[in-house]
Design a protein around this motif. Sequence first.
Motif, PDB file in Angstrom:
ATOM      1  N   THR A  19      93.620 107.807  41.519  1.00 43.08           N
ATOM      2  CA  THR A  19      92.413 108.634  41.402  1.00 43.08           C
ATOM      3  C   THR A  19      91.231 107.992  42.118  1.00 43.08           C
ATOM      4  OG1 THR A  19      93.150 109.552  39.291  1.00 43.08           O
ATOM      5  CG2 THR A  19      90.794 109.681  39.765  1.00 43.08           C
ATOM      6  N   LEU A  20      91.029 106.698  41.915  1.00 46.94           N
ATOM      7  CA  LEU A  20      89.921 106.012  42.575  1.00 46.94           C
ATOM      8  C   LEU A  20      90.049 106.079  44.095  1.00 46.94           C
ATOM      9  CD1 LEU A  20      89.687 102.878  40.257  1.00 46.94           C
ATOM     10  CD2 LEU A  20      87.922 104.633  40.510  1.00 46.94           C
ATOM     11  N   LEU A  21      91.281 105.893  44.593  1.00 44.30           N
ATOM     12  CA  LEU A  21      91.505 105.960  46.039  1.00 44.30           C
ATOM     13  C   LEU A  21      91.235 107.364  46.580  1.00 44.30           C
ATOM     14  CD1 LEU A  21      94.764 103.814  46.305  1.00 44.30           C
ATOM     15  CD2 LEU A  21      92.447 103.127  46.989  1.00 44.30           C
ATOM     16  N   GLU A  22      91.693 108.387  45.846  1.00 47.60           N
ATOM     17  CA  GLU A  22      91.459 109.771  46.264  1.00 47.60           C
ATOM     18  C   GLU A  22      89.973 110.088  46.334  1.00 47.60           C
ATOM     19  OE1 GLU A  22      93.648 112.158  43.492  1.00 47.60           O
ATOM     20  OE2 GLU A  22      95.570 111.799  44.490  1.00 47.60           O
ATOM     21  N   GLU A  23      89.182 109.409  45.514  1.00 45.56           N
ATOM     22  CA  GLU A  23      87.733 109.651  45.488  1.00 45.56           C
ATOM     23  C   GLU A  23      86.988 108.749  46.466  1.00 45.56           C
ATOM     24  OE1 GLU A  23      86.612 109.501  41.361  1.00 45.56           O
ATOM     25  OE2 GLU A  23      87.739 111.322  40.908  1.00 45.56           O
ATOM     26  N   GLY A  24      87.736 107.981  47.279  1.00 42.39           N
ATOM     27  CA  GLY A  24      87.122 107.207  48.343  1.00 42.39           C
ATOM     28  C   GLY A  24      86.672 105.811  47.979  1.00 42.39           C
ATOM     29  N   HIS A  25      87.044 105.326  46.801  1.00 38.68           N
ATOM     30  CA  HIS A  25      86.677 103.970  46.393  1.00 38.68           C
ATOM     31  C   HIS A  25      87.681 102.958  46.936  1.00 38.68           C
ATOM     32  CE1 HIS A  25      83.603 105.516  43.726  1.00 38.68           C
ATOM     33  NE2 HIS A  25      84.501 106.311  43.166  1.00 38.68           N
ATOM     34  N   GLU A  26      87.238 101.733  47.123  1.00 38.36           N
ATOM     35  CA  GLU A  26      88.147 100.647  47.448  1.00 38.36           C
ATOM     36  C   GLU A  26      88.696 100.075  46.149  1.00 38.36           C
ATOM     37  OE1 GLU A  26      87.113  97.810  50.750  1.00 38.36           O
ATOM     38  OE2 GLU A  26      85.143  98.728  50.404  1.00 38.36           O
ATOM     39  N   VAL A  27      89.953  99.667  46.155  1.00 36.17           N
ATOM     40  CA  VAL A  27      90.594  99.131  44.955  1.00 36.17           C
ATOM     41  C   VAL A  27      91.369  97.870  45.304  1.00 36.17           C
ATOM     42  CG1 VAL A  27      92.254  99.555  43.097  1.00 36.17           C
ATOM     43  CG2 VAL A  27      90.803 101.425  43.918  1.00 36.17           C
ATOM     44  N   SER A  28      91.143  96.824  44.520  1.00 39.35           N
ATOM     45  CA  SER A  28      92.005  95.642  44.540  1.00 39.35           C
ATOM     46  C   SER A  28      92.862  95.710  43.288  1.00 39.35           C
ATOM     47  CB  SER A  28      91.176  94.356  44.530  1.00 39.35           C
ATOM     48  OG  SER A  28      90.397  94.253  45.693  1.00 39.35           O
ATOM     49  N   GLY A  29      94.153  95.500  43.445  1.00 42.01           N
ATOM     50  CA  GLY A  29      95.069  95.608  42.319  1.00 42.01           C
ATOM     51  C   GLY A  29      95.699  94.276  41.968  1.00 42.01           C
ATOM     52  N   ILE A  56      92.945  89.457  44.018  1.00 41.30           N
ATOM     53  CA  ILE A  56      91.496  89.367  43.879  1.00 41.30           C
ATOM     54  C   ILE A  56      90.907  89.003  45.240  1.00 41.30           C
ATOM     55  CG2 ILE A  56      89.598  88.175  42.727  1.00 41.30           C
ATOM     56  CD1 ILE A  56      91.552  87.667  40.381  1.00 41.30           C
ATOM     57  N   GLN A  57      89.961  89.810  45.693  1.00 38.17           N
ATOM     58  CA  GLN A  57      89.327  89.619  47.001  1.00 38.17           C
ATOM     59  C   GLN A  57      87.946  88.987  46.819  1.00 38.17           C
ATOM     60  OE1 GLN A  57      91.445  90.814  49.517  1.00 38.17           O
ATOM     61  NE2 GLN A  57      92.740  91.296  47.767  1.00 38.17           N
ATOM     62  N   GLU A  58      87.377  88.538  47.924  1.00 39.85           N
ATOM     63  CA  GLU A  58      85.992  88.038  47.925  1.00 39.85           C
ATOM     64  C   GLU A  58      85.071  89.251  48.030  1.00 39.85           C
ATOM     65  OE1 GLU A  58      84.759  84.854  47.838  1.00 39.85           O
ATOM     66  OE2 GLU A  58      86.750  83.996  47.522  1.00 39.85           O
ATOM     67  N   LYS A  59      84.963  89.993  46.931  1.00 37.63           N
ATOM     68  CA  LYS A  59      84.193  91.239  46.930  1.00 37.63           C
ATOM     69  C   LYS A  59      83.241  91.247  45.749  1.00 37.63           C
ATOM     70  CE  LYS A  59      86.530  93.425  50.246  1.00 37.63           C
ATOM     71  NZ  LYS A  59      85.959  94.068  51.413  1.00 37.63           N
ATOM     72  N   ASP A  60      82.242  92.094  45.860  1.00 41.61           N
ATOM     73  CA  ASP A  60      81.329  92.319  44.751  1.00 41.61           C
ATOM     74  C   ASP A  60      81.843  93.547  43.994  1.00 41.61           C
ATOM     75  OD1 ASP A  60      79.190  92.287  43.028  1.00 41.61           O
ATOM     76  OD2 ASP A  60      77.812  93.250  44.429  1.00 41.61           O
TER      77      ASP A  60
END
Length: 197
Positions: A19-29, A56-60
């Motif tokens: 769902t998050l991906l379909e709505e255009g969000h970036e996701v780290s799993g 886990i990425q170097e992301k905010d």
Amino acid sequence: MHFLIDNCYSFEGYHLVETLLEEGHEVSGIHSSVLSNKEVHLSMYLGRHALFSEGIQEKDYAAYVTFFGEGAKQVDVQRRVNLHYGTSEDTDADVQILLPICYGKWMPRDTDALQWEGQNIPFDDAFFRAHALPIQPVMQTVSKLLAGDTSSKNYRFYAKDVCPEQEDRTVIAFTRNLKDDLTALHQHYAKYSQFYK
């Protein structure tokens, strides 16, 4: 927005990530090191998406979402959100979302019953028929809560016809078409049953 989702290949996690991906969000799993056959299958669906990455990425991160109080406590994020079916031991969560019994594609099941919280619940069971909700609209609502300003700290989902008033939680009620939903899900299970194991 970028979200970190734990248990990303579980039934619940997969549908939230999708769902998050379909709505255009970036996701780290994040996922366990040992995947079931079904989780391997679901990982191939998610892994093809350009906005999805493992680990886990170097992301905010806008939020770190855990299921059932399980997750890495040391992750530094703006918000910790825990989704669970009953009581949760995740006292560090900023937002708690109490899920209903959910049904949908890839749910833990056999021909006649859903496996939920360690129990087999037949699809014709009175509890299932009164309380079960389709996972897709539930996770679409969770996605909106994650991306928005969650003023409440506790949320709970209900079927509209059995929804009580609650003062301690923000209640979200859905209508559903259980008969048609189950017909489609039984057809999906018959076609892909080897991946459900």
